[in-house]
Design an enzyme around this catalytic site. Structure first.
Site, short mmCIF file in Angstrom:
data_model
loop_
_atom_site.label_atom_id
_atom_site.label_comp_id
_atom_site.label_asym_id
_atom_site.label_seq_id
_atom_site.Cartn_x
_atom_site.Cartn_y
_atom_site.Cartn_z
N SER A 155 12.18 -34.01 -38.92
CA SER A 155 13.60 -34.25 -38.61
C SER A 155 13.85 -35.13 -37.39
O SER A 155 14.99 -35.54 -37.16
CB SER A 155 14.33 -32.91 -38.43
OG SER A 155 14.49 -32.29 -39.68
N LYS A 212 21.30 -32.82 -29.89
CA LYS A 212 21.52 -32.36 -31.26
C LYS A 212 22.28 -31.03 -31.24
O LYS A 212 22.04 -30.18 -30.38
CB LYS A 212 20.17 -32.21 -31.97
CG LYS A 212 20.26 -31.93 -33.46
CD LYS A 212 18.86 -31.91 -34.07
CE LYS A 212 18.88 -31.60 -35.55
NZ LYS A 212 17.51 -31.57 -36.14
N SER A 244 16.79 -34.22 -40.10
CA SER A 244 18.12 -33.73 -39.88
C SER A 244 18.77 -34.21 -38.58
O SER A 244 19.94 -33.97 -38.34
CB SER A 244 18.11 -32.19 -39.88
OG SER A 244 17.30 -31.69 -38.82
#
Length: 433
Positions: free
Chosen positions: A138, A39, A114
């Site tokens: 997330s 990420k 996210s």
């Protein structure tokens, strides 16, 4: 690391990656030659790390996050940096400054957020494993929406060193994978003590998943099947819980009264911490250079207005207001009381049960642009934020479909009993494959 370099060229029609890396091949290590996506809020030495924000465009960290260092030592290949909601603030990955990620299960829908880019990269088959981060759901939200598995580890079990901070007391780096075994393998690599992280504890993970859950007690909170939960999602999750009963587990009804205040406590806490953490992006320490000929406050405002997206600015302003003189006690202090009540409720329930089960998300993946107002977006996090407030482990594993889209079964456990929640998820997964 030894070996030759080849180009990792995914068919990224889903906008899952912001940066694609050369993929070295080498031998040795638990993840030798395995491509792992990371990420884009996790620091990678020599690889651009933007948090999907214009304000960090072009930023290349001079060091690796602890988890990335461990990945490299394990022989893993960093496939690239994945798209996300800017600074981790969102539930859809539509808040990225570089365009939304699409859900591989239905490109007209969001992948969740996210960590949506990491989930989409796995769901589309571009990688087997990825790192995400979980502040209020997330990892688990995109895992549920994309039909993969994702674990939010116990707070303190995985180092946060090198994670670009959004809300320190809530967020954790965690593993995402196609299967529970993939998640467990990645957890073996990234868990453990790190002297650079003051919240890190010496809790390595060496577990191999076991499918034996006979005699285990599973708490079923009534609040997880109440107002706002799609009946089709609830039905799919209840069927999954029924399968766990067939495997020998016993279900126990329970209640989490503090759920009434959990979402408010979460959003007050995370926005306050965001206001503090993101103050460093001022055009002097980080971000595009400010115009030094202008008064400081004007230059500061211009850098942040141009660099931050709407949702990030909204959360900074909410947090700044809640921390301002005369309001700290009304908002932040009360949020911490509510947070403690959530923790105590879990502690009370875990005195009688081994794990807690329920839906990961109250609905299936939203359609693109469906959640246009902030409040409806925030309400979608109602089932995931309690685990972050309490710091306990929680995993999402696919448990069927509703209207053709994946549904996630969420398993939560006692602090540092990540192994147990993984075993329950593994038992279910093995029973239905």
């Amino acid at each position: 690391m030894s070996g030759t370099s080849i180009r990792f060229e995914p068919d990224d029609t889903f906008n899952a990656f912001l940066t694609v890396c050369k993929r070295p091949t080498h031998t040795g290590g638990k993840l030798a030659g395995v491509a792992v996506a990371v990420k884009d809020n996790i620091s990678t030495r020599g690889i651009e790390t933007t948090c999907a924000s214009r304000i960090l465009k072009g930023y290349v960290p001079p060091y690796d996050a602890h988890v990335v260092e461990l990945l490299r030592k394990s022989g893993a290949a960093i496939a690239g940096k994945t798209n996300m909601d800017e600074f981790g603030m969102g539930t859809t990955t539509e808040n990225s400054a570089f365009g939304p990620t699409l859900n591989p299960c239905d490109t007209g829908r969001v992948p969740g957020g996210s960590s949506g880019g990491s989930a989409a990269a796995i769901a589309s088959g571009m990688v087997r494993m990825a790192l995400g981060t979980d502040t209020g759901g997330s990892i688990r939200c995109p895992a549920a929406f994309c039909g993969i598995t994702g674990l939010k580890p116990s707070y303190g079990r995985v180092s946060r060193y090198g994670l670009i901070a959004y809300a320190n007391s809530l967020e954790q780096v965690g593993p995402m994978g196609k299967t529970v075994s993939d998640v467990s393998t990645l957890m073996q690599v990234i868990a453990g003590y790190d002297r650079h992280d003051s919240t890190s504890l010496n809790k390595p993970y060496t577990h191999t998943p076991r499918a034996e859950i006979k005699g285990m007690k599973i708490g079923i909170p009534q609040e997880y099947f109440g107002e706002g939960v799609d009946p089709k999602v609830a039905a799919s999750v209840k069927a999954a819980i029924g399968r766990l009963e067939e495997l020998g587990a016993t279900t126990v009804p329970c209640s989490i009264p503090s759920m009434e205040y959990a979402l408010a406590a979460y959003y007050v806490t995370c926005t306050c911490e965001a206001s503090s953490n993101l103050a460093r992006f001022d055009g002097v320490r980080y971000g595009p250079a400010a115009d030094t000929k202008k008064p400081w406050h004007e230059a500061y405002q211009e850098v942040r207005r141009a660099g931050f997206g709407t949702e990030v600015r909204r959360r900074i302003m909410l947090g700044t207001f809640a921390l301002s003189s005369g309001y700290y006690g009304k908002y932040y202090a009360k949020a911490q009381v509510a947070r403690e009540n959530v923790r105590k409720d879990f502690q009370r329930i875990f005195a009688d049960v081994d794990v807690i089960a329920g839906p990961t998300m109250p609905t299936i993946a939203f359609r693109l642009c469906e959640k246009s107002d902030p409040l409806s977006m925030y309400l979608a996090d109602i089932l995931t934020v309690p685990a972050n407030l309490a710091g306990i482990p929680a995993i999402s594993v696919p448990c069927g479909k509703a209207d053709g889209m994946p549904v996630g079964l969420q398993i939560m456990g006692r602090h540092f009993e990540d192994e147990r929640v993984i075993d329950v998820a593994y038992a279910y997964e093995q029973a239905v494959i």
